[in-house]
Design a protein around this motif. Structure first.
Motif, PDB file in Angstrom:
ATOM      1  N   GLU A   1      10.110  13.112  -3.748  1.00  0.00           N
ATOM      2  CA  GLU A   1      10.990  12.890  -2.508  1.00  0.00           C
ATOM      3  C   GLU A   1      12.200  12.323  -2.776  1.00  0.00           C
ATOM      4  O   GLU A   1      13.369  12.676  -2.421  1.00  0.00           O
ATOM      5  N   LEU A   2      12.267  11.401  -3.723  1.00  0.00           N
ATOM      6  CA  LEU A   2      13.434  10.886  -4.308  1.00  0.00           C
ATOM      7  C   LEU A   2      14.273  12.026  -5.014  1.00  0.00           C
ATOM      8  O   LEU A   2      15.614  11.830  -4.807  1.00  0.00           O
ATOM      9  N   ASP A   3      13.595  12.671  -5.748  1.00  0.00           N
ATOM     10  CA  ASP A   3      14.558  13.696  -6.611  1.00  0.00           C
ATOM     11  C   ASP A   3      15.167  14.607  -5.386  1.00  0.00           C
ATOM     12  O   ASP A   3      15.967  15.080  -5.466  1.00  0.00           O
ATOM     13  N   ARG A   4      14.320  14.985  -4.444  1.00  0.00           N
ATOM     14  CA  ARG A   4      15.115  15.801  -3.345  1.00  0.00           C
ATOM     15  C   ARG A   4      15.898  15.289  -2.834  1.00  0.00           C
ATOM     16  O   ARG A   4      16.982  16.130  -2.431  1.00  0.00           O
ATOM     17  N   GLN A   5      15.829  14.150  -2.297  1.00  0.00           N
ATOM     18  CA  GLN A   5      16.968  13.481  -1.538  1.00  0.00           C
ATOM     19  C   GLN A   5      18.105  13.240  -2.587  1.00  0.00           C
ATOM     20  O   GLN A   5      19.548  13.594  -2.242  1.00  0.00           O
TER      21      GLN A   5
ATOM     22  N   GLU B   1      19.987  16.673  -2.668  1.00  0.00           N
ATOM     23  CA  GLU B   1      20.547  17.058  -1.486  1.00  0.00           C
ATOM     24  C   GLU B   1      21.892  16.234  -1.262  1.00  0.00           C
ATOM     25  O   GLU B   1      22.663  16.542  -0.552  1.00  0.00           O
ATOM     26  N   ALA B   2      21.986  15.103  -1.793  1.00  0.00           N
ATOM     27  CA  ALA B   2      23.132  14.108  -1.546  1.00  0.00           C
ATOM     28  C   ALA B   2      24.250  14.723  -2.434  1.00  0.00           C
ATOM     29  O   ALA B   2      24.104  15.157  -3.717  1.00  0.00           O
ATOM     30  N   GLY B   3      25.363  14.768  -1.962  1.00  0.00           N
ATOM     31  CA  GLY B   3      26.590  15.226  -2.482  1.00  0.00           C
ATOM     32  C   GLY B   3      27.342  14.128  -3.213  1.00  0.00           C
ATOM     33  O   GLY B   3      28.176  14.351  -3.996  1.00  0.00           O
ATOM     34  N   GLY B   4      26.942  12.992  -3.381  1.00  0.00           N
ATOM     35  CA  GLY B   4      27.572  11.935  -4.118  1.00  0.00           C
ATOM     36  C   GLY B   4      29.027  11.418  -3.755  1.00  0.00           C
ATOM     37  O   GLY B   4      29.333  11.871  -2.455  1.00  0.00           O
ATOM     38  N   ALA B   5      29.503  10.825  -4.593  1.00  0.00           N
ATOM     39  CA  ALA B   5      30.980  10.531  -4.199  1.00  0.00           C
ATOM     40  C   ALA B   5      31.815  11.470  -3.481  1.00  0.00           C
ATOM     41  O   ALA B   5      32.665  11.191  -2.714  1.00  0.00           O
ATOM     42  N   ASP B   6      32.074  12.673  -4.218  1.00  0.00           N
ATOM     43  CA  ASP B   6      32.977  13.879  -3.713  1.00  0.00           C
ATOM     44  C   ASP B   6      32.167  14.731  -2.563  1.00  0.00           C
ATOM     45  O   ASP B   6      32.834  15.289  -1.781  1.00  0.00           O
ATOM     46  N   GLY B   7      31.007  14.416  -2.149  1.00  0.00           N
ATOM     47  CA  GLY B   7      30.553  15.016  -0.861  1.00  0.00           C
ATOM     48  C   GLY B   7      30.276  16.305  -1.096  1.00  0.00           C
ATOM     49  O   GLY B   7      29.791  17.124  -0.163  1.00  0.00           O
TER      50      GLY B   7
ATOM     51  N   THR C   1      26.834  20.950  -4.113  1.00  0.00           N
ATOM     52  CA  THR C   1      26.483  21.816  -5.415  1.00  0.00           C
ATOM     53  C   THR C   1      26.646  21.220  -6.591  1.00  0.00           C
ATOM     54  O   THR C   1      26.116  21.611  -7.793  1.00  0.00           O
ATOM     55  N   THR C   2      27.119  19.888  -6.676  1.00  0.00           N
ATOM     56  CA  THR C   2      27.117  19.149  -7.813  1.00  0.00           C
ATOM     57  C   THR C   2      26.371  17.831  -7.614  1.00  0.00           C
ATOM     58  O   THR C   2      27.132  16.639  -7.505  1.00  0.00           O
ATOM     59  N   PRO C   3      25.224  17.793  -7.469  1.00  0.00           N
ATOM     60  CA  PRO C   3      24.588  16.310  -7.234  1.00  0.00           C
ATOM     61  C   PRO C   3      24.825  15.354  -8.476  1.00  0.00           C
ATOM     62  O   PRO C   3      25.127  15.822  -9.630  1.00  0.00           O
ATOM     63  N   GLU C   4      24.605  14.174  -8.071  1.00  0.00           N
ATOM     64  CA  GLU C   4      25.141  13.385  -9.190  1.00  0.00           C
ATOM     65  C   GLU C   4      23.696  12.277  -9.423  1.00  0.00           C
ATOM     66  O   GLU C   4      23.024  11.909  -9.106  1.00  0.00           O
TER      67      GLU C   4
END
Length: 102
Positions: A83-87, A90-96, A99-102
């Motif tokens: 679940e942590l990996d999935r989240q 899905e999160a966009g990171g600092a740039d939102g 497609t480029t998860p951080e």
């Protein structure tokens, strides 16, 4: 020896305040900023929910709503690694950008 250019008590402060207000008005016309951009990320908008950073770092008194939310989170089961990996993916990171998860 007296100098007539010396401001009287309070005159200088009043002059600085007038200049400051005029400059704010002038800059506001040149560089309009949407109201949502005017608040600091560490300071919540009064209509928003209180954040943990505000309680811990800014020494705000926790609201009852904040304490209730904290109690609910403490009672929640721990998240699995999957679940942590999935989240994280899905999160966009600092740039939102999702497609480029951080």
């Amino acid at each position: 020896m007296s100098n007539s250019n010396i401001p009287k008590d309070g005159d200088f402060a009043h002059w600085v305040e007038e200049k400051s207000e005029a400059l704010k008005h002038e800059l506001g016309e040149k560089f309009p900023v949407p109201p949502t951009e005017l608040h600091s990320p560490s300071v919540h908008v009064e209509t928003g929910r209180q954040k943990l950073e505000e309680v811990l770092l800014e020494h705000e008194e926790p609201t009852e709503e904040f304490l209730e939310e904290l109690r609910v989170l403490e009672g929640a089961p721990p998240l699995s690694d999957a679940e942590l990996d999935r989240q994280a993916l899905e999160a966009g990171g600092a740039d939102g950008d999702n497609t480029t998860p951080e």
